[in-house]
Write a protein that holds these residues in place. Sequence first.
Motif, short mmCIF file in Angstrom:
data_model
loop_
_atom_site.label_atom_id
_atom_site.label_comp_id
_atom_site.label_asym_id
_atom_site.label_seq_id
_atom_site.Cartn_x
_atom_site.Cartn_y
_atom_site.Cartn_z
N SER A 1 35.59 -10.94 122.74
CA SER A 1 34.65 -11.14 121.64
C SER A 1 35.35 -11.84 120.48
O SER A 1 36.58 -11.97 120.45
N VAL A 2 34.55 -12.30 119.52
CA VAL A 2 35.10 -12.91 118.32
C VAL A 2 36.07 -11.94 117.64
O VAL A 2 37.18 -12.31 117.25
N LYS A 3 35.66 -10.69 117.50
CA LYS A 3 36.50 -9.70 116.84
C LYS A 3 37.82 -9.52 117.58
O LYS A 3 38.90 -9.49 116.96
N ASP A 4 37.76 -9.44 118.90
CA ASP A 4 38.98 -9.24 119.67
C ASP A 4 39.87 -10.48 119.66
O ASP A 4 41.10 -10.37 119.67
N ASN A 5 39.26 -11.67 119.67
CA ASN A 5 40.06 -12.89 119.55
C ASN A 5 40.81 -12.92 118.22
O ASN A 5 42.00 -13.26 118.18
N MET A 6 40.12 -12.54 117.14
CA MET A 6 40.75 -12.58 115.83
C MET A 6 41.86 -11.54 115.70
O MET A 6 42.87 -11.78 115.04
N GLY A 7 41.70 -10.40 116.33
CA GLY A 7 42.65 -9.32 116.16
C GLY A 7 43.72 -9.19 117.22
O GLY A 7 44.61 -8.34 117.10
N ALA B 1 30.57 -9.67 117.67
CA ALA B 1 30.42 -9.14 119.02
C ALA B 1 30.20 -10.23 120.07
O ALA B 1 30.19 -9.95 121.27
N ARG B 2 30.03 -11.47 119.63
CA ARG B 2 29.78 -12.56 120.58
C ARG B 2 31.07 -13.06 121.21
O ARG B 2 32.16 -12.86 120.68
N ARG B 3 30.90 -13.76 122.33
CA ARG B 3 32.03 -14.42 122.96
C ARG B 3 32.00 -15.91 122.60
O ARG B 3 30.97 -16.43 122.21
N PRO B 4 33.13 -16.60 122.77
CA PRO B 4 33.19 -18.00 122.35
C PRO B 4 32.10 -18.90 122.93
O PRO B 4 31.61 -19.81 122.25
#
Length: 333
Positions: free
Chosen positions: A91-97, A128-131
């Motif tokens: 997800s966007v959040k997981d990519n950022m973190g 919560a979205r994916r790229p």
Amino acid sequence: MGSLQLKSVRKSFGSVDVLKGIDLDVKDGEFVIFVGPSGCGKSTLLRIIAGLDDATSGSITIDGAEVVSVPPAKRGIAMVFQSYALYPHLSVKDNMGLGLKQAGTPKAEIDKRIDRASAMLSLEKYLARRPAELSGGQRQRVAIGRAIVREPKLFLFDEPLSNLDAALRVNTRLEIARLHRELKATMIYVTHDQVEAMTLADKIVVLDAGVVQQVGSPMELYNRPANLFVAGFIGSPGMNFIDAARLGVADARTVGVRPEHLSLSREAGEWQGKVVHVEHLGADTIVYLESDKVGTITARLFGEHHYEPGETIFATPAEGQTHRFDENGHAIR
């Protein structure tokens, strides 16, 4: 935090010298842009600062500490690439973190930094979205957010807007400028687009063939180019170059005048010529002239003007707006 010094940085691939001794000082909080044509060495220099490539020789200092032998992860830098380099399954959040998680940062701190960065970049509703569910501009903002959460000493941008369409380039450029003001961070940015350089930079570094041609503010480079290369590279359309002998100028080899510093008249003027082509851009009109005295020249006029190919008109340079260059191409002050 965030100062950078380069001393005699060289890079060679076999017998090919890509960087030929780069010296540069970047102050804390500056926005510095490397510009130049393809193959000039700007991206190679950025990768050497990041530690992704090794310098053949020279010194690289970040905040007073020599980092030539320090791995990329320990240099206190964050890099935003031309390709977004996002993990498609996260997800966007997981990519950022992800980088913070791998570094062992506590979850509460990760969440705090992601919340701050996503608010700055208007990404809150996309966490919560994916790229694959994002537009190109949104994906680039995620890549920038991933850099922000690391709170680096240096932000490094490698042509981050190249994959965006014209409207998104403008919007994202404005976002990057706003982020620089808000974060007060040191940013080093590579582009071949002089509009990005002129509108974003505190300081521009013009490179050609692995050599720094000039360093200065955007308007210093525009108003006082150090040589023919900088004069021709900065400004659009490019500066007109005229053989000084055609004008009777004895102490120079070349005379330069920017297209926007030429006025046109049907009645009289300094250089007579025939219209070759006219480009109507709405806000500007670009007129190309062929003159027996000075050769082919370009004039940029504000607003809409009606000239026809084959029409005879006169061009006159604005007083005090010509540039002189010697036989080596260096500006004569």
